[in-house]
Design an enzyme around this catalytic site. Structure first.
Site, PDB file in Angstrom:
ATOM      1  CD  GLU A 196      -9.046  -5.591   2.005  1.00  0.00           C
ATOM      2  OE1 GLU A 196      -8.474  -6.663   2.273  1.00  0.00           O
ATOM      3  OE2 GLU A 196      -8.897  -4.559   2.690  1.00  0.00           O
ATOM      4  CG  ASP A 273      -9.828  -3.456   7.885  1.00  0.00           C
ATOM      5  OD1 ASP A 273      -9.548  -4.533   8.440  1.00  0.00           O
ATOM      6  OD2 ASP A 273      -9.432  -3.164   6.745  1.00  0.00           O
TER       7      ASP A 273
HETATM    8  N1  ADE Z   1      -4.607  -6.505   7.840  1.00  0.00           N
HETATM    9  C1  ADE Z   1      -5.047  -5.369   8.388  1.00  0.00           C
HETATM   10  N2  ADE Z   1      -5.974  -4.776   7.625  1.00  0.00           N
HETATM   11  C2  ADE Z   1      -6.120  -5.581   6.541  1.00  0.00           C
HETATM   12  C3  ADE Z   1      -6.923  -5.543   5.387  1.00  0.00           C
HETATM   13  N3  ADE Z   1      -7.787  -4.537   5.167  1.00  0.00           N
HETATM   14  N4  ADE Z   1      -6.802  -6.523   4.483  1.00  0.00           N
HETATM   15  C4  ADE Z   1      -5.945  -7.541   4.687  1.00  0.00           C
HETATM   16  N5  ADE Z   1      -5.170  -7.649   5.760  1.00  0.00           N
HETATM   17  C5  ADE Z   1      -5.267  -6.670   6.688  1.00  0.00           C
HETATM   18 ZN    ZN Z   2      -9.081  -6.620   7.918  1.00  0.00          ZN
END
Ligand code: ADE
Ligand code: ZN
Length: 329
Positions: A196, A273
């Protein structure tokens, strides 16, 4: 198409606290919030100017402050489930980090028990994923989360897996071998946020630990051999398009690889998410994909069936969900 039985496998409790839910949690605990809904919403959601995941994660302070008591946790789980049900969800995997709910004296066990009590109050089929956190000096807390997950683990209707969340670019996946070695030894299924805010190596490390799903995985294609591995082994990606847009997981959304991944046979799923922080819903995520990338109804069905296969639940739940998806398309 009839009503779509939506499935969300990647949804954070603290990212799901809408203005309405925040007001209810605050009233219950005599906590003061900004009087204006617009101001409260701006504090509970990501600004358009967000530069990266690190800045995105700053939005979680306020929602977390409303969930530092058993009552606050129980009610938040219940209210988030009801909210998600109102958005058309048929099955939800809700994740939270017990260690983020211990600021005012609760133990991680208290936090888990409180969340489980909330789970019983809604009829939305929901399972819990316990997050370990990428942070400094919390090795003990992460190990405790794994031990508790082992104790509370069920096949369905409670704690079903663990995860690793937090600032991936600051705390790399290769620093978390110890807790995931234990999780694997205990037979606890796990997913890991990877690829990510960090690159393909992070995804590789997560898979080496034994992750059975990957949170996001957007950057996997930086290593084509790794992408092939995902395809060959049908490792599901929990993709979250609007979150990825907001955290700048890709610098240009026209290059977002979801269509390419799907065409190559990656087991892609679509998730929110953080619906409140990202100002999204699962239906909006699919609409976005339709408008931006021309995702078809057939592709939507494939991604929903992928979600059924990927869910951390038992076979009878999967069979029922599969039948619901089949009859909706
Ligand atoms: N906690 C909440 N959303 C998140 C994300 N997109 N990446 C990592 N930790 C998170
Ligand atoms: Zn997440």
């Amino acid at each position: 198409m009839t009503n779509i039985p939506y499935i969300d496998l990647h949804c954070h409790l603290d990212g799901s606290i809408t203005v309405d839910i925040a007001r209810k949690l605050a009233a219950l605990q005599n906590i003061e919030l900004p009087a204006s809904d617009a101001e409260l919403e701006s504090r509970l959601s990501v600004p358009e100017s967000c530069e990266d995941l690190n800045e995105f994660l700053e939005c979680f302070a306020l929602p977390c402050s409303l969930m530092q008591t058993k009552e606050g946790i129980t009610e938040s789980v219940h209210l988030v489930q009801e909210y998600m049900k109102s958005q058309g969800l048929a099955y939800l995997e809700l994740r939270f980090a017990p260690q983020k709910h211990c600021d005012n004296g609760l133990s991680q066990r208290d936090a888990i028990e409180a969340a489980l009590a909330g789970l019983k109050m809604s009829d939305l089929h929901t399972n819990l994923i316990l997050c370990l956190m990428r942070d400094r000096g919390n090795e003990k807390e992460n190990l405790e989360t794994v031990e508790l997950a082992r104790e509370y683990l069920v096949k369905d209707g409670g704690v079903v897996a663990v995860d690793l969340a937090g600032a991936e670019a600051l705390f790399h996946t290769d620093q978390f071998a110890e807790p995931f070695k234990k999780a694997r030894e205990y037979g606890i299924p796990f997913t890991i946020h990877a690829g990510e805010a960090d690159g393909a190596k992070s995804v590789k490390d997560a898979l080496d630990y034994g992750a059975s799903r990957i949170g996001h995985g957007v950057r996997t294609a930086e290593d084509l051999a790794l992408l092939e591995y995902l395809i060959k082994n049908q490792i599901p990606l929990e993709m979250c398009p609007n979150s990825n847009r907001q955290t700048k997981a890709v610098d240009d959304m026209s290059k977002y690889p979801i269509r390419d991944y799907l065409a190559k046979g990656v087991k892609v799923t679509v998730n929110t998410d953080d619906p409140a922080i990202c100002r999204t819903t699962i239906a909006k995520e699919f609409e976005y994909l339709e408008k931006k990338f021309g995702i078809t109804a057939g592709e939507k069905k494939i991604m929903m069936l992928n979600a059924v296969d990927a869910a951390f639940t038992d076979d009878s739940t999967k069979a029922a969900l599969r039948a619901e998806v089949e009859s909706a398309f």
